[in-house]
Motif scaffolding. Structure first.
Motif, PDB file in Angstrom:
ATOM      1  N   LEU A 105      10.985   6.344 -17.208  1.00 23.90           N
ATOM      2  CA  LEU A 105      10.713   6.448 -15.774  1.00 23.90           C
ATOM      3  C   LEU A 105       9.230   6.187 -15.509  1.00 23.90           C
ATOM      4  CD1 LEU A 105      12.012   7.118 -13.096  1.00 23.90           C
ATOM      5  CD2 LEU A 105      11.618   9.536 -13.544  1.00 23.90           C
ATOM      6  N   LEU A 106       8.378   6.726 -16.371  1.00 22.00           N
ATOM      7  CA  LEU A 106       6.930   6.536 -16.208  1.00 22.00           C
ATOM      8  C   LEU A 106       6.574   5.052 -16.322  1.00 22.00           C
ATOM      9  CD1 LEU A 106       4.263   8.046 -15.801  1.00 22.00           C
ATOM     10  CD2 LEU A 106       4.019   8.144 -18.274  1.00 22.00           C
ATOM     11  N   GLU A 107       7.204   4.358 -17.255  1.00 22.03           N
ATOM     12  CA  GLU A 107       6.926   2.920 -17.400  1.00 22.03           C
ATOM     13  C   GLU A 107       7.322   2.160 -16.140  1.00 22.03           C
ATOM     14  OE1 GLU A 107       8.974   1.899 -20.953  1.00 22.03           O
ATOM     15  OE2 GLU A 107       7.667   3.263 -22.059  1.00 22.03           O
ATOM     16  N   LEU A 108       8.468   2.532 -15.579  1.00 23.29           N
ATOM     17  CA  LEU A 108       8.895   1.853 -14.344  1.00 23.29           C
ATOM     18  C   LEU A 108       7.898   2.106 -13.220  1.00 23.29           C
ATOM     19  CD1 LEU A 108      12.747   2.410 -14.101  1.00 23.29           C
ATOM     20  CD2 LEU A 108      11.463   0.576 -15.157  1.00 23.29           C
ATOM     21  N   ILE A 109       7.458   3.354 -13.141  1.00 22.29           N
ATOM     22  CA  ILE A 109       6.505   3.705 -12.080  1.00 22.29           C
ATOM     23  C   ILE A 109       5.199   2.942 -12.281  1.00 22.29           C
ATOM     24  CG2 ILE A 109       5.107   5.602 -11.174  1.00 22.29           C
ATOM     25  CD1 ILE A 109       7.527   7.423 -11.632  1.00 22.29           C
ATOM     26  N   ILE A 110       4.760   2.835 -13.538  1.00 22.97           N
ATOM     27  CA  ILE A 110       3.506   2.110 -13.807  1.00 22.97           C
ATOM     28  C   ILE A 110       3.659   0.631 -13.446  1.00 22.97           C
ATOM     29  CG2 ILE A 110       1.954   1.350 -15.672  1.00 22.97           C
ATOM     30  CD1 ILE A 110       2.325   4.166 -16.879  1.00 22.97           C
ATOM     31  N   ASP A 111       4.834   0.070 -13.745  1.00 19.61           N
ATOM     32  CA  ASP A 111       5.114  -1.323 -13.345  1.00 19.61           C
ATOM     33  C   ASP A 111       4.950  -1.490 -11.839  1.00 19.61           C
ATOM     34  OD1 ASP A 111       5.726  -2.457 -15.688  1.00 19.61           O
ATOM     35  OD2 ASP A 111       7.893  -2.534 -15.408  1.00 19.61           O
ATOM     36  N   LEU A 112       5.600  -0.585 -11.110  1.00 18.13           N
ATOM     37  CA  LEU A 112       5.565  -0.689  -9.649  1.00 18.13           C
ATOM     38  C   LEU A 112       4.157  -0.476  -9.118  1.00 18.13           C
ATOM     39  CD1 LEU A 112       8.839   1.126  -8.619  1.00 18.13           C
ATOM     40  CD2 LEU A 112       8.201  -1.214  -8.045  1.00 18.13           C
ATOM     41  N   LEU A 113       3.453   0.452  -9.733  1.00 20.06           N
ATOM     42  CA  LEU A 113       2.090   0.758  -9.304  1.00 20.06           C
ATOM     43  C   LEU A 113       1.180  -0.452  -9.515  1.00 20.06           C
ATOM     44  CD1 LEU A 113       0.553   3.146  -8.181  1.00 20.06           C
ATOM     45  CD2 LEU A 113      -0.037   3.817 -10.481  1.00 20.06           C
ATOM     46  N   ASN A 114       1.275  -1.038 -10.702  1.00 18.00           N
ATOM     47  CA  ASN A 114       0.450  -2.222 -10.981  1.00 18.00           C
ATOM     48  C   ASN A 114       0.789  -3.350 -10.027  1.00 18.00           C
ATOM     49  OD1 ASN A 114      -1.156  -1.328 -13.044  1.00 18.00           O
ATOM     50  ND2 ASN A 114       0.377  -1.722 -14.589  1.00 18.00           N
ATOM     51  N   PHE A 115       2.078  -3.495  -9.768  1.00 12.56           N
ATOM     52  CA  PHE A 115       2.518  -4.566  -8.896  1.00 12.56           C
ATOM     53  C   PHE A 115       1.970  -4.365  -7.484  1.00 12.56           C
ATOM     54  CE2 PHE A 115       5.675  -6.274  -5.896  1.00 12.56           C
ATOM     55  CZ  PHE A 115       5.579  -7.606  -6.234  1.00 12.56           C
ATOM     56  N   SER A 116       2.149  -3.149  -6.954  1.00 10.42           N
ATOM     57  CA  SER A 116       1.717  -2.922  -5.582  1.00 10.42           C
ATOM     58  C   SER A 116       0.196  -2.956  -5.471  1.00 10.42           C
ATOM     59  CB  SER A 116       2.264  -1.599  -5.068  1.00 10.42           C
ATOM     60  OG  SER A 116       1.924  -0.592  -5.968  1.00 10.42           O
ATOM     61  N   ARG A 117      -0.481  -2.448  -6.495  1.00 10.79           N
ATOM     62  CA  ARG A 117      -1.950  -2.506  -6.471  1.00 10.79           C
ATOM     63  C   ARG A 117      -2.428  -3.940  -6.427  1.00 10.79           C
ATOM     64  NH1 ARG A 117      -3.718   1.602 -10.996  1.00 10.79           N
ATOM     65  NH2 ARG A 117      -3.734   3.492  -9.791  1.00 10.79           N
ATOM     66  N   ARG A 173       0.836  -1.203   0.000  1.00  7.71           N
ATOM     67  CA  ARG A 173       0.000   0.000   0.000  1.00  7.71           C
ATOM     68  C   ARG A 173       0.875   1.258   0.000  1.00  7.71           C
ATOM     69  NH1 ARG A 173      -3.445  -1.357   4.452  1.00  7.71           N
ATOM     70  NH2 ARG A 173      -3.807  -3.282   3.343  1.00  7.71           N
ATOM     71  N   ILE A 174       1.973   1.188   0.786  1.00  3.92           N
ATOM     72  CA  ILE A 174       2.872   2.351   0.837  1.00  3.92           C
ATOM     73  C   ILE A 174       3.498   2.564  -0.540  1.00  3.92           C
ATOM     74  CG2 ILE A 174       5.069   3.182   1.793  1.00  3.92           C
ATOM     75  CD1 ILE A 174       4.234   1.811   4.417  1.00  3.92           C
ATOM     76  N   VAL A 175       3.942   1.465  -1.152  1.00  2.00           N
ATOM     77  CA  VAL A 175       4.547   1.583  -2.491  1.00  2.00           C
ATOM     78  C   VAL A 175       3.515   2.148  -3.468  1.00  2.00           C
ATOM     79  CG1 VAL A 175       5.614   0.321  -4.405  1.00  2.00           C
ATOM     80  CG2 VAL A 175       6.190  -0.282  -2.064  1.00  2.00           C
ATOM     81  N   ALA A 176       2.270   1.672  -3.345  1.00  2.37           N
ATOM     82  CA  ALA A 176       1.215   2.152  -4.252  1.00  2.37           C
ATOM     83  C   ALA A 176       1.029   3.659  -4.096  1.00  2.37           C
ATOM     84  CB  ALA A 176      -0.095   1.422  -3.975  1.00  2.37           C
ATOM     85  N   ASN A 177       0.990   4.134  -2.822  1.00  2.00           N
ATOM     86  CA  ASN A 177       0.788   5.571  -2.601  1.00  2.00           C
ATOM     87  C   ASN A 177       1.967   6.377  -3.138  1.00  2.00           C
ATOM     88  OD1 ASN A 177      -1.628   5.091  -1.410  1.00  2.00           O
ATOM     89  ND2 ASN A 177      -0.825   5.098   0.682  1.00  2.00           N
ATOM     90  N   LEU A 178       3.159   5.849  -2.847  1.00  2.92           N
ATOM     91  CA  LEU A 178       4.368   6.552  -3.248  1.00  2.92           C
ATOM     92  C   LEU A 178       4.465   6.652  -4.772  1.00  2.92           C
ATOM     93  CD1 LEU A 178       6.736   7.602  -1.532  1.00  2.92           C
ATOM     94  CD2 LEU A 178       7.993   5.557  -2.191  1.00  2.92           C
ATOM     95  N   THR A 179       4.222   5.550  -5.430  1.00  7.97           N
ATOM     96  CA  THR A 179       4.338   5.561  -6.888  1.00  7.97           C
ATOM     97  C   THR A 179       3.277   6.474  -7.498  1.00  7.97           C
ATOM     98  OG1 THR A 179       3.183   3.454  -6.846  1.00  7.97           O
ATOM     99  CG2 THR A 179       5.495   3.363  -7.354  1.00  7.97           C
ATOM    100  N   HIS A 180       2.109   6.493  -6.855  1.00  9.21           N
ATOM    101  CA  HIS A 180       1.061   7.383  -7.343  1.00  9.21           C
ATOM    102  C   HIS A 180       1.533   8.837  -7.246  1.00  9.21           C
ATOM    103  CE1 HIS A 180      -2.939   8.519  -8.452  1.00  9.21           C
ATOM    104  NE2 HIS A 180      -2.886   9.443  -7.516  1.00  9.21           N
ATOM    105  N   GLU A 181       2.153   9.159  -6.092  1.00  5.11           N
ATOM    106  CA  GLU A 181       2.649  10.530  -5.890  1.00  5.11           C
ATOM    107  C   GLU A 181       3.729  10.873  -6.916  1.00  5.11           C
ATOM    108  OE1 GLU A 181       1.360  12.785  -3.886  1.00  5.11           O
ATOM    109  OE2 GLU A 181      -0.111  11.240  -3.453  1.00  5.11           O
ATOM    110  N   LEU A 182       4.529   9.880  -7.313  1.00  6.89           N
ATOM    111  CA  LEU A 182       5.601  10.144  -8.281  1.00  6.89           C
ATOM    112  C   LEU A 182       5.031  10.332  -9.683  1.00  6.89           C
ATOM    113  CD1 LEU A 182       8.205   7.443  -7.174  1.00  6.89           C
ATOM    114  CD2 LEU A 182       8.431   9.908  -6.924  1.00  6.89           C
ATOM    115  N   LYS A 183       3.951   9.597  -9.929  1.00  2.50           N
ATOM    116  CA  LYS A 183       3.396   9.591 -11.279  1.00  2.50           C
ATOM    117  C   LYS A 183       2.798  10.957 -11.652  1.00  2.50           C
ATOM    118  CE  LYS A 183      -0.237   7.313 -12.732  1.00  2.50           C
ATOM    119  NZ  LYS A 183      -1.293   6.433 -12.944  1.00  2.50           N
ATOM    120  N   THR A 184       2.117  11.578 -10.683  1.00  2.00           N
ATOM    121  CA  THR A 184       1.402  12.818 -10.993  1.00  2.00           C
ATOM    122  C   THR A 184       2.356  13.927 -11.474  1.00  2.00           C
ATOM    123  OG1 THR A 184      -0.162  12.099  -9.359  1.00  2.00           O
ATOM    124  CG2 THR A 184      -0.397  14.367 -10.103  1.00  2.00           C
TER     125      THR A 184
END
Ligand code: ADP
Length: 382
Positions: A83-95, A34-45
């Protein structure tokens, strides 16, 4: 070779509350995710905003750039996208860990899905002189499964095939529908290949064949683990055949979910038989059963007997009073009712909504729009 695009990544449902090795007492795997999901979301915006400005610069909307500035802008753009692709990977993973995805089964055209994926990677492939060929001739009209999840699986594998192919390489996409309704496909590439001894490891989270792979090709090593989970989630199988330096073939089979999901029943009511027939035809490929009613007086008993999941009322006159009657009955309060009218009258439309219509559609209707609206109503009522 530049880091290459990976279209999309898949998600999975079976996360457990287990220690994640983060060193924080009490923080289970899901908490960490959940923390990773929040963090990656914050990075994505903010990254989206940066990329939007870079796109404006690249389009030279405020005046021409010098060749050197163009090169710099291109570099920011390329690295920003990576960088965006990496963040999306992490976001999908954590979600997928913290919020297991709910499957949404629908009937869709598999051919269209494969074409979309191939079209999405073609620009990148051609930049690198990679040819993508596809053979989709043996696909049936429809396939019943979770389209988003299937698209992520296909997108990920085709993205990898392009990513791990040398300049001038060949990627082949072959897909067919099997007799039992299953979808079977193979994504082959003429890339770097995967030695047999590591073929089982590539499906492990964060695994990359060489320590330098992330720098050479991009990615974080999550794609295939998510693909494998997604395939399992849909009850399918995935295997890889590969030889080092000779390319790889990923073979996937996904069963149709048709048998596992009860069909939705739609009652279509219109005095015009041909309208009823057309409506039934619209939903034939949509995993729905239809019941046709042409006489108003038969409507209430048909509803009581058939217990439909959704009603479309298209009578020239009387639809609104039937709607009122249905909404007043104990069992007619929740069921989605769509009014289909020959008149596009604002007064009739607002009266229909006042009386509890779920939606209002004007004849002649657009089939795609009608299906989408019905699907929306059915999903809401699940
Ligand atoms: P990523 O692509 O982000 O590194 P994946 O989970 O998609 O992560 O893949 C894991 C690893 O499996 C890759 O780093 C690569 O070493 C190997 N791999 C995956 N697909 C291919 C392919 N088509 N050809 C060669 N190696 C591949």
């Amino acid at each position: 070779m530049d880091a290459r695009n990976q279209p999309e990544k898949a998600a999975r449902p079976d996360a457990e509350e287990a220690p994640c090795g983060s060193g924080e007492p009490g923080l289970g795997r899901r908490g960490f995710s959940r923390i990773v999901a929040n963090l990656t979301h914050e990075l994505k915006t903010p990254l989206h905003s940066i990329l939007a400005v870079v796109e404006l610069l690249a389009a030279e909307t405020d005046g021409p750039l010098t060749p050197e500035q163009k090169r710099q802008v291109e570099m920011i753009r390329r690295n920003g996208r990576n960088l965006l692709e990496l963040i999306i990977d992490l976001l999908n993973f954590s979600r997928s860990e913290s919020d297991p995805e709910r499957l949404r089964f629908t009937s869709f055209q598999p051919r269209r899905l494969f074409e979309e994926v191939v079209d999405s990677v073609r620009p990148l492939a051609s930049q690198n002189g990679i040819t993508i060929e596809s053979d989709l001739e043996r696909l049936a009209e429809g396939f019943f499964s979770d389209r988003t999840v299937v698209r992520r699986i296909v997108g990920n594998l085709v993205g990898n095939a392009v990513k791990f192919s040398p300049d001038g390489g060949l990627v082949s996409v072959f897909a067919e529908s099997l007799k039992d309704g299953a979808l079977s496909f193979q994504i082959a590439d003429s890339g770097i290949g995967i030695p047999p001894e590591i073929q089982s490891s590539i499906f492990t989270e964060f695994y990359q064949a060489e320590a330098g792979d992330a720098r050479r090709f991009g990615g974080v090593g999550l794609g295939l683990s998510l693909v494998q989970r997604a395939v399992q989630l849909l009850g399918g199988s995935i295997e890889v055949k590969s030889e080092a330096d000779r390319g790889s073939i990923f073979v996937v089979s996904i069963p149709s979910a048709e048998a596992s999901v009860p069909k939705k029943k739609i009652l279509v009511a219109d005095e015009d038989e041909s309208v009823c027939f057309t409506l039934s035809e619209c939903f034939r490929t949509e995993h729905c059963l239809t019941v046709e009613i042409t006489e108003q007086k038969a409507l209430l008993s048909a509803i009581a007997h058939e217990k439909p999941d959704l009603i479309i009322l298209g009578f020239r006159e009387g639809s609104l009073s039937l709607l009122e009657q249905l909404r007043a009955s104990a069992w007619g309060q929740e069921i989605p009712i769509i009014i289909m009218s020959a008149l596009d009258s604002p007064a009739e439309r607002s009266r229909a909504f006042e009386l509890g219509a779920s939606d209002f559609i004007v004849k002649p209707f657009n089939v795609g729009e009608l299906r989408a609206r019905v699907r929306g109503q059915l999903e809401r009522s699940w």
